[in-house]
Design a protein around this motif. Structure first.
Motif, PDB file in Angstrom:
ATOM      1  N   UNK A 133       0.712  -1.226  -0.270  1.00  0.00           N
ATOM      2  CA  UNK A 133      -0.082   0.080   0.019  1.00  0.00           C
ATOM      3  C   UNK A 133       1.059   1.276   0.027  1.00  0.00           C
ATOM      4  N   UNK A 134       1.615   1.761   1.151  1.00  0.00           N
ATOM      5  CA  UNK A 134       2.680   2.618   1.130  1.00  0.00           C
ATOM      6  C   UNK A 134       3.341   2.198  -0.345  1.00  0.00           C
ATOM      7  N   UNK A 177       1.997   4.447  -3.427  1.00  0.00           N
ATOM      8  CA  UNK A 177       0.982   5.420  -3.250  1.00  0.00           C
ATOM      9  C   UNK A 177       1.803   6.099  -3.156  1.00  0.00           C
ATOM     10  N   UNK A 178       3.186   6.047  -2.099  1.00  0.00           N
ATOM     11  CA  UNK A 178       4.051   6.926  -2.035  1.00  0.00           C
ATOM     12  C   UNK A 178       4.828   7.341  -3.030  1.00  0.00           C
ATOM     13  N   UNK A 182      12.192   6.154  -1.004  1.00  0.00           N
ATOM     14  CA  UNK A 182      12.206   4.528   0.279  1.00  0.00           C
ATOM     15  C   UNK A 182      11.755   3.987  -0.119  1.00  0.00           C
ATOM     16  N   UNK A 240      12.715   0.103  -1.051  1.00  0.00           N
ATOM     17  CA  UNK A 240      11.464  -1.451  -0.450  1.00  0.00           C
ATOM     18  C   UNK A 240      11.120  -1.937  -1.161  1.00  0.00           C
ATOM     19  N   UNK A 288     -11.190  10.678   0.974  1.00  0.00           N
ATOM     20  CA  UNK A 288     -10.548  11.122   2.392  1.00  0.00           C
ATOM     21  C   UNK A 288     -11.376  12.284   2.564  1.00  0.00           C
ATOM     22  N   UNK A 342      -7.157   6.396   7.042  1.00  0.00           N
ATOM     23  CA  UNK A 342      -5.934   5.299   6.034  1.00  0.00           C
ATOM     24  C   UNK A 342      -6.809   4.170   6.652  1.00  0.00           C
ATOM     25  N   UNK A 349      -9.662   3.285   4.472  1.00  0.00           N
ATOM     26  CA  UNK A 349     -10.336   3.614   3.462  1.00  0.00           C
ATOM     27  C   UNK A 349      -9.710   2.198   2.538  1.00  0.00           C
ATOM     28  N   UNK A 394      -1.660  15.380   2.479  1.00  0.00           N
ATOM     29  CA  UNK A 394      -2.215  15.113   3.487  1.00  0.00           C
ATOM     30  C   UNK A 394      -3.350  13.568   3.082  1.00  0.00           C
ATOM     31  N   UNK A 452      -2.157  10.120   1.628  1.00  0.00           N
ATOM     32  CA  UNK A 452      -1.184   9.748   1.911  1.00  0.00           C
ATOM     33  C   UNK A 452      -0.322   9.874   2.233  1.00  0.00           C
ATOM     34  N   UNK A 453      -0.562  10.092   3.953  1.00  0.00           N
ATOM     35  CA  UNK A 453       0.491  10.457   4.860  1.00  0.00           C
ATOM     36  C   UNK A 453       2.328   9.467   4.787  1.00  0.00           C
ATOM     37  N   UNK A 454       2.813  10.027   5.584  1.00  0.00           N
ATOM     38  CA  UNK A 454       4.273   9.440   5.529  1.00  0.00           C
ATOM     39  C   UNK A 454       3.927   8.262   6.826  1.00  0.00           C
ATOM     40  N   UNK A 455       3.343   8.689   7.460  1.00  0.00           N
ATOM     41  CA  UNK A 455       3.192   7.384   8.268  1.00  0.00           C
ATOM     42  C   UNK A 455       2.544   6.581   8.313  1.00  0.00           C
ATOM     43  N   UNK A 456       1.602   6.040   6.710  1.00  0.00           N
ATOM     44  CA  UNK A 456       1.487   5.272   6.043  1.00  0.00           C
ATOM     45  C   UNK A 456       2.753   4.091   6.408  1.00  0.00           C
ATOM     46  N   UNK A 457       3.747   4.443   5.990  1.00  0.00           N
ATOM     47  CA  UNK A 457       4.957   3.407   5.863  1.00  0.00           C
ATOM     48  C   UNK A 457       5.175   2.623   7.452  1.00  0.00           C
TER      49      UNK A 457
END
Lengths: 278, 304
Positions: free
Chosen positions: A93-94, A97-98, A102, A106, A173, A179, A182, B15, B17-22
């Motif tokens: 997921x991250x 999405x991000x 990093x 990963x 959102x 989170x 979703x 906002x 997809x914040x970094x804390x998603x990691x």
């Protein structure tokens, strides 16, 4: 003229396919036909289907303690698959999405695991298990099943997640979904094709794997189906034991064959999707 | 001011997809690191010791394990066997898989039946496959030997698993038998994406069947070819099952693959230090082959 050429071409093609398929499944046919004989029947296995008896199956069933081994296989495979799906979707997921270094790091970190063979790292892994005081039970191999399934599953999910539109999540959102909501209510259900692919491909290897149970399960009552087959190792040289050995081979493979018969479409699509998206 | 705001925003991430998603990665990451990546580094450490797996009072012996391996010739032999095995698997699975997929991609009756037949072996556990093929290859009474007798040849002299030259080819054939069905399904999926109209256009221009395959079909499924080749190479380099179940690496050292030799040194000879040194070298070999293959395949895909 041309049409006729195509027709005779097709006949040749059919002929080749039939011969090829017959060659491919001939060992399996012989195994099936011999397994249906009484254990004392020592006629050449090449004479196909000349006796139909379940005597060999009954003896194999008892010798391999089928119900226990089947249950052990079922529990470890199902448990591993559920956890793999959960952990791999969460990890993907991250990563998908991000957009950052990093995430990329990963992503490659997980893929790199694909090329590491289990036999190579088994010694240090066993040491780690010892240091952490993890006992040898029927559930111990699950740790390795999950770990080894992560590279492929994370990779596949990360690929699929890119096709889930970000806009859906944006509107959720704005509606105040957090989170986790979703992820579990919107993204996860949309990943169904990937999940089918992960479940099929990973269940196939986990169900059939004998290496991790061989290293991590010590009591024979806790064996899964493939590792239970090891006790027959000496019988393959002995024609007097063949009918029972072959019956146990069929019994061992039967759950997978039934699963394939019932879910044929999912198997074919799952394997193809796993490779094409990957 | 504006710049600062932007910077802060970038640090926090968007906002939605914040970094804390990691945090979602953490469980998988820990498991993977502890039981898969960390052990690889431990191998390097153990490879310089005379650790035997039981006694923790081991000594550091420098490169001695590595020297022994090179001197005994086990290493070179295992690398050679693994490479031959891998080439056989890659060529065998892909040629058979692609050929059957192309045949099944035509409008045929009984497609599902043929597909099932070729895929069936993939459903069996390697250990069961090993048992079945031990019977097929058995001298005198085995399937091939009996068939040879049937057509009037001397089946008692057929002993492929006991033959120094042929044993490796024989176990590679078993692996191909089990795996080409999967390869075929992947090729079939790739071929189904080939646009019919391109083939029609080729036919109108008077292409032969072979030209259609070589100039249209193969280039269009080049990514599928890449995937299948990569998958077979990875499987080939990991070769272990049939050397373990069917031949015990024999006769002599004829079927010792990298992974089987590691297993044998670690569990039969109880020399963990030496096995680790062997693993380190294997790992380097595997990485080198994988990387050069990926570079080669990428180039090739562009060319096609």
């Amino acid at each position: 003229m041309r049409k006729e050429g195509i027709k005779s071409g097709k006949v040749i093609l059919y002929f080749l396919l039939i011969v090829f398929c017959a060659l491919t499944i001939s060992p399996l046919l012989i195994v099936l036909s011999s397994s249906l004989r009484v254990p004392e029947n020592m006629q050449s296995p090449l004479i196909l289907f000349n006796q139909f008896s379940l005597q060999s199956y009954i003896e194999a069933f008892q010798k391999m303690n089928f119900p226990t081994e089947f249950l052990n296989s079922l529990v470890t495979t199902t448990g591993s698959i559920i956890l793999v799906v959960l952990l791999a979707t969460m990890a993907a997921y991250p990563i998908s999405r991000i957009k950052s270094r990093l995430s990329k790091g990963l992503y490659y970190f997980f893929i790199a695991g694909l090329i590491i063979p289990a036999q190579m790292v088994i010694v240090p892994i066993a040491q780690t298990f010892g240091n952490m005081n993890i006992p040898n039970t029927r559930f111990t191999p699950m740790i390795m099943f999950i770990t080894c399934s992560l590279p492929f599953s994370t990779f596949l999910y990360a690929g699929f997640m890119k096709s889930v539109p970000v806009e859906i999540e944006e509107s959720a959102y704005l509606d105040g979904a957090n989170l986790w909501m979703r992820f579990s209510k919107i993204v996860f259900p949309l990943l169904k094709p990937a999940t089918i692919s992960v479940v099929i491909t990973q269940a196939m290897w986990i169900w059939n794997d004998y290496f991790f149970p061989m290293v991590f399960v010590s009591k024979s009552a806790q064996y899964s189906l493939p590792i239970g087959m090891i006790q027959f190792m000496g019988d393959r040289e002995n024609p007097a034991q063949w009918n029972i050995l072959f019956a146990s081979c069929i019994l061992c493979a039967l759950p997978m064959i039934i699963a394939f018969a019932v879910l044929q479409k999912q198997f074919i699509n799952g394997i193809a999707a796993g490779a094409v998206k990957g | 001011m504006e710049m600062q705001k932007l910077r802060r925003r970038r640090l926090k991430g968007s906002p939605i997809f914040p970094k804390k998603m990691y945090a979602f990665v953490i469980p998988a990451f820990i498991l993977f690191l502890t039981f898969w990546i960390f052990p690889v580094f431990q191998l390097f450490y153990y490879s310089f010791t005379n650790f035997n797996g039981i006694n923790y009072h081991f000594d550091f012996i420098g490169f001695k394990n590595y020297f022994t391996l090179f001197h005994q010739g086990t290493l070179i032999n295992s690398i050679k066997n693994t490479l031959i095995y891998t080439v056989l698997i890659v060529v065998g699975s892909n040629v058979l898989g692609l050929a059957v997929a192309m045949a099944l991609n035509m409008k045929l009756k009984g497609k599902t039946f043929f597909r099932t037949c070729t895929f069936l072996p993939a459903l069996f556990s390697a250990i069961v496959v090993g048992f079945i093929w031990s019977y097929v290859y058995m001298p005198d009474k085995g399937m091939i030997a009996s068939l040879l007798e049937l057509i009037g040849m001397d089946g008692s002299r057929f002993n492929v698993l006991g033959d120094f030259t042929w044993a490796l080819y024989a176990i590679a054939a078993v692996e191909i038998w089990k795996s080409f069905g999967t390869t075929m399904i992947i090729y079939l999926a790739g071929l189904q994406t080939v646009d019919e109209s391109l083939l029609e256009a080729g036919k109108i221009d008077g292409c032969t069947e072979w030209q259609l395959i070589r100039k249209i079909k193969l280039p269009l499924i080049s990514s599928t070819i890449t995937i299948n080749v990569v998958l077979s190479v990875i499987a080939g380099l990991k070769a272990f099952d049939y050397a373990f179940i069917m031949t015990n690496g024999g006769p002599g050292k004829a079927t010792n693959t990298l992974m089987y030799t590691i297993y044998k040194i670690a569990f039969n000879e109880q020399m963990m230090g030496k096995a680790s040194a062997f693993s380190v070298v294997s790992f380097i070999v595997i990485i080198l082959i994988t990387i050069s293959m990926l570079i080669f395949m990428n180039k090739r895909e562009v060319e096609l």
